[in-house]
Design a protein around this motif. Structure first.
Motif, PDB file in Angstrom:
ATOM      1  N   HIS A  53       0.950  -1.260  -0.003  1.00  0.00           N
ATOM      2  CA  HIS A  53       0.130  -0.040  -0.159  1.00  0.00           C
ATOM      3  C   HIS A  53       1.098   1.236   0.176  1.00  0.00           C
ATOM      4  O   HIS A  53       0.543   2.302  -0.932  1.00  0.00           O
ATOM      5  CB  HIS A  53      -0.881   0.020   1.197  1.00  0.00           C
ATOM      6  N   ARG A  54       1.719   1.240   0.942  1.00  0.00           N
ATOM      7  CA  ARG A  54       2.463   2.491   0.882  1.00  0.00           C
ATOM      8  C   ARG A  54       3.424   2.799  -0.381  1.00  0.00           C
ATOM      9  O   ARG A  54       3.826   3.813  -0.548  1.00  0.00           O
ATOM     10  CB  ARG A  54       3.694   2.489   2.119  1.00  0.00           C
ATOM     11  N   THR A  55       4.096   1.498  -0.963  1.00  0.00           N
ATOM     12  CA  THR A  55       4.725   1.725  -2.114  1.00  0.00           C
ATOM     13  C   THR A  55       3.927   2.203  -3.302  1.00  0.00           C
ATOM     14  O   THR A  55       4.483   3.118  -4.139  1.00  0.00           O
ATOM     15  CB  THR A  55       5.483   0.347  -2.489  1.00  0.00           C
ATOM     16  N   THR A  56       2.504   1.776  -3.362  1.00  0.00           N
ATOM     17  CA  THR A  56       1.898   2.036  -4.292  1.00  0.00           C
ATOM     18  C   THR A  56       1.445   3.465  -4.124  1.00  0.00           C
ATOM     19  O   THR A  56       1.371   4.258  -5.251  1.00  0.00           O
ATOM     20  CB  THR A  56       0.625   1.317  -4.259  1.00  0.00           C
ATOM     21  N   ASP A  57       1.055   4.104  -3.014  1.00  0.00           N
ATOM     22  CA  ASP A  57       0.941   5.352  -2.684  1.00  0.00           C
ATOM     23  C   ASP A  57       2.044   6.335  -3.307  1.00  0.00           C
ATOM     24  O   ASP A  57       1.914   7.361  -3.654  1.00  0.00           O
ATOM     25  CB  ASP A  57       0.507   5.721  -0.984  1.00  0.00           C
ATOM     26  N   LEU A  58       3.273   5.946  -2.850  1.00  0.00           N
ATOM     27  CA  LEU A  58       4.519   6.623  -3.451  1.00  0.00           C
ATOM     28  C   LEU A  58       4.628   6.843  -4.725  1.00  0.00           C
ATOM     29  O   LEU A  58       4.969   7.930  -5.242  1.00  0.00           O
ATOM     30  CB  LEU A  58       5.680   5.710  -2.743  1.00  0.00           C
ATOM     31  N   LEU A  59       4.431   5.649  -5.550  1.00  0.00           N
ATOM     32  CA  LEU A  59       4.300   5.720  -6.966  1.00  0.00           C
ATOM     33  C   LEU A  59       3.469   6.854  -7.359  1.00  0.00           C
ATOM     34  O   LEU A  59       3.619   7.303  -8.387  1.00  0.00           O
ATOM     35  CB  LEU A  59       4.238   4.427  -7.530  1.00  0.00           C
ATOM     36  N   ILE A  60       2.106   6.747  -7.000  1.00  0.00           N
ATOM     37  CA  ILE A  60       1.137   7.450  -7.261  1.00  0.00           C
ATOM     38  C   ILE A  60       1.357   8.826  -7.294  1.00  0.00           C
ATOM     39  O   ILE A  60       0.896   9.786  -8.139  1.00  0.00           O
ATOM     40  CB  ILE A  60      -0.111   7.265  -6.499  1.00  0.00           C
ATOM     41  N   PHE A  91       3.467   9.400 -10.740  1.00  0.00           N
ATOM     42  CA  PHE A  91       2.459   8.941 -11.813  1.00  0.00           C
ATOM     43  C   PHE A  91       1.058   9.403 -12.023  1.00  0.00           C
ATOM     44  O   PHE A  91       0.695   9.342 -13.070  1.00  0.00           O
ATOM     45  CB  PHE A  91       2.679   7.455 -11.964  1.00  0.00           C
ATOM     46  N   SER A  92       0.528   9.890 -10.898  1.00  0.00           N
ATOM     47  CA  SER A  92      -0.676  10.057 -10.723  1.00  0.00           C
ATOM     48  C   SER A  92      -1.831   8.908 -10.486  1.00  0.00           C
ATOM     49  O   SER A  92      -1.260   7.828 -10.535  1.00  0.00           O
ATOM     50  CB  SER A  92      -1.545  10.815 -12.112  1.00  0.00           C
ATOM     51  N   GLU A  93      -2.783   9.271  -9.847  1.00  0.00           N
ATOM     52  CA  GLU A  93      -3.841   8.561  -9.521  1.00  0.00           C
ATOM     53  C   GLU A  93      -4.080   7.563 -10.367  1.00  0.00           C
ATOM     54  O   GLU A  93      -4.625   6.284 -10.478  1.00  0.00           O
ATOM     55  CB  GLU A  93      -5.277   8.969  -9.126  1.00  0.00           C
ATOM     56  N   ALA A  94      -4.167   7.783 -11.758  1.00  0.00           N
ATOM     57  CA  ALA A  94      -4.555   6.910 -12.910  1.00  0.00           C
ATOM     58  C   ALA A  94      -3.599   5.638 -12.955  1.00  0.00           C
ATOM     59  O   ALA A  94      -3.856   4.728 -13.718  1.00  0.00           O
ATOM     60  CB  ALA A  94      -4.272   7.623 -14.423  1.00  0.00           C
ATOM     61  N   ALA A  95      -2.508   5.744 -12.389  1.00  0.00           N
ATOM     62  CA  ALA A  95      -1.524   4.541 -12.301  1.00  0.00           C
ATOM     63  C   ALA A  95      -1.772   3.612 -11.363  1.00  0.00           C
ATOM     64  O   ALA A  95      -1.357   2.278 -11.456  1.00  0.00           O
ATOM     65  CB  ALA A  95       0.016   5.113 -12.331  1.00  0.00           C
ATOM     66  N   ARG A  96      -2.491   3.921 -10.424  1.00  0.00           N
ATOM     67  CA  ARG A  96      -3.020   2.951  -9.223  1.00  0.00           C
ATOM     68  C   ARG A  96      -3.525   1.490  -9.633  1.00  0.00           C
ATOM     69  O   ARG A  96      -2.885   0.542  -9.405  1.00  0.00           O
ATOM     70  CB  ARG A  96      -3.984   3.557  -8.290  1.00  0.00           C
ATOM     71  N   PRO A  97      -4.277   1.471 -10.521  1.00  0.00           N
ATOM     72  CA  PRO A  97      -4.815   0.016 -10.875  1.00  0.00           C
ATOM     73  C   PRO A  97      -3.985  -0.594 -11.644  1.00  0.00           C
ATOM     74  O   PRO A  97      -3.790  -2.122 -11.884  1.00  0.00           O
ATOM     75  CB  PRO A  97      -6.085   0.251 -11.934  1.00  0.00           C
ATOM     76  N   HIS A  98      -2.770  -0.040 -12.047  1.00  0.00           N
ATOM     77  CA  HIS A  98      -1.806  -0.679 -13.070  1.00  0.00           C
ATOM     78  C   HIS A  98      -0.472  -0.881 -12.320  1.00  0.00           C
ATOM     79  O   HIS A  98       0.582  -1.311 -13.028  1.00  0.00           O
ATOM     80  CB  HIS A  98      -1.336   0.198 -14.290  1.00  0.00           C
ATOM     81  N   THR A  99      -0.502  -0.396 -11.045  1.00  0.00           N
ATOM     82  CA  THR A  99       0.812  -0.720 -10.298  1.00  0.00           C
ATOM     83  C   THR A  99       1.186  -2.034  -9.676  1.00  0.00           C
ATOM     84  O   THR A  99       0.173  -2.535  -9.014  1.00  0.00           O
ATOM     85  CB  THR A  99       0.874   0.415  -9.299  1.00  0.00           C
ATOM     86  N   MET A 100       2.063  -2.520  -9.947  1.00  0.00           N
ATOM     87  CA  MET A 100       2.690  -3.733  -9.256  1.00  0.00           C
ATOM     88  C   MET A 100       3.635  -3.840  -8.435  1.00  0.00           C
ATOM     89  O   MET A 100       4.693  -3.099  -8.624  1.00  0.00           O
ATOM     90  CB  MET A 100       3.065  -4.695 -10.662  1.00  0.00           C
ATOM     91  N   VAL A 101       3.493  -4.293  -7.259  1.00  0.00           N
ATOM     92  CA  VAL A 101       4.538  -4.495  -6.105  1.00  0.00           C
ATOM     93  C   VAL A 101       4.781  -5.856  -5.966  1.00  0.00           C
ATOM     94  O   VAL A 101       3.813  -6.547  -5.596  1.00  0.00           O
ATOM     95  CB  VAL A 101       4.002  -3.646  -4.985  1.00  0.00           C
ATOM     96  N   LEU A 102       5.881  -6.445  -6.197  1.00  0.00           N
ATOM     97  CA  LEU A 102       6.002  -7.960  -6.153  1.00  0.00           C
ATOM     98  C   LEU A 102       7.161  -8.104  -4.792  1.00  0.00           C
ATOM     99  O   LEU A 102       8.187  -7.322  -4.909  1.00  0.00           O
ATOM    100  CB  LEU A 102       6.805  -8.222  -7.198  1.00  0.00           C
ATOM    101  N   ILE A 103       6.822  -8.591  -3.886  1.00  0.00           N
ATOM    102  CA  ILE A 103       7.831  -9.004  -2.651  1.00  0.00           C
ATOM    103  C   ILE A 103       8.090 -10.303  -2.773  1.00  0.00           C
ATOM    104  O   ILE A 103       7.320 -11.488  -2.750  1.00  0.00           O
ATOM    105  CB  ILE A 103       6.831  -8.668  -1.321  1.00  0.00           C
ATOM    106  N   GLU A 104       9.586 -10.485  -2.972  1.00  0.00           N
ATOM    107  CA  GLU A 104      10.022 -11.868  -3.103  1.00  0.00           C
ATOM    108  C   GLU A 104      10.725 -12.451  -1.839  1.00  0.00           C
ATOM    109  O   GLU A 104      11.517 -11.338  -1.393  1.00  0.00           O
ATOM    110  CB  GLU A 104      10.966 -12.102  -4.295  1.00  0.00           C
ATOM    111  N   GLU A 105      10.539 -13.666  -1.425  1.00  0.00           N
ATOM    112  CA  GLU A 105      11.228 -13.677  -0.232  1.00  0.00           C
ATOM    113  C   GLU A 105      12.375 -14.912  -0.559  1.00  0.00           C
ATOM    114  O   GLU A 105      12.158 -15.774  -1.321  1.00  0.00           O
ATOM    115  CB  GLU A 105      10.353 -14.623   0.931  1.00  0.00           C
TER     116      GLU A 105
END
Length: 72
Positions: free
Chosen positions: A23-30, A33-47
């Motif tokens: 959530h915080r990474t998505t908010d940072l990118l928005i 890039f603007s709110e229009a990018a939210r549905p297209h933003t991918m955050v992958l956490i690999e362990e």
């Protein structure tokens, strides 16, 4: 589409912490890039499994003190 790939030691984060990072990474990118990018933003956490990576010629194993503890 913004894409962020985060690698972390296996067991270092709880599910709630991972959700917060997404959530915080998505908010940072928005913010860039603007709110229009939210549905297209991918955050992958690999362990990465213990022993699956190293630093300064030493194989890394996460100490127990740094392992995530789920809320009881």
């Amino acid at each position: 589409m913004p894409f962020v790939n985060i690698k972390t030691p296996e067991g270092a984060l709880t599910r709630a912490q991972k959700e917060e990072i997404v959530h915080r990474t998505t908010d940072l990118l928005i913010g860039y890039f603007s709110e229009a990018a939210r549905p297209h933003t991918m955050v992958l956490i690999e362990e990465v499994k213990d022993g699956g990576y190293g630093r300064a010629d030493e194989i890394y194993v996460i100490p127990d003190a740094y392992r995530a503890r789920e809320a009881e």
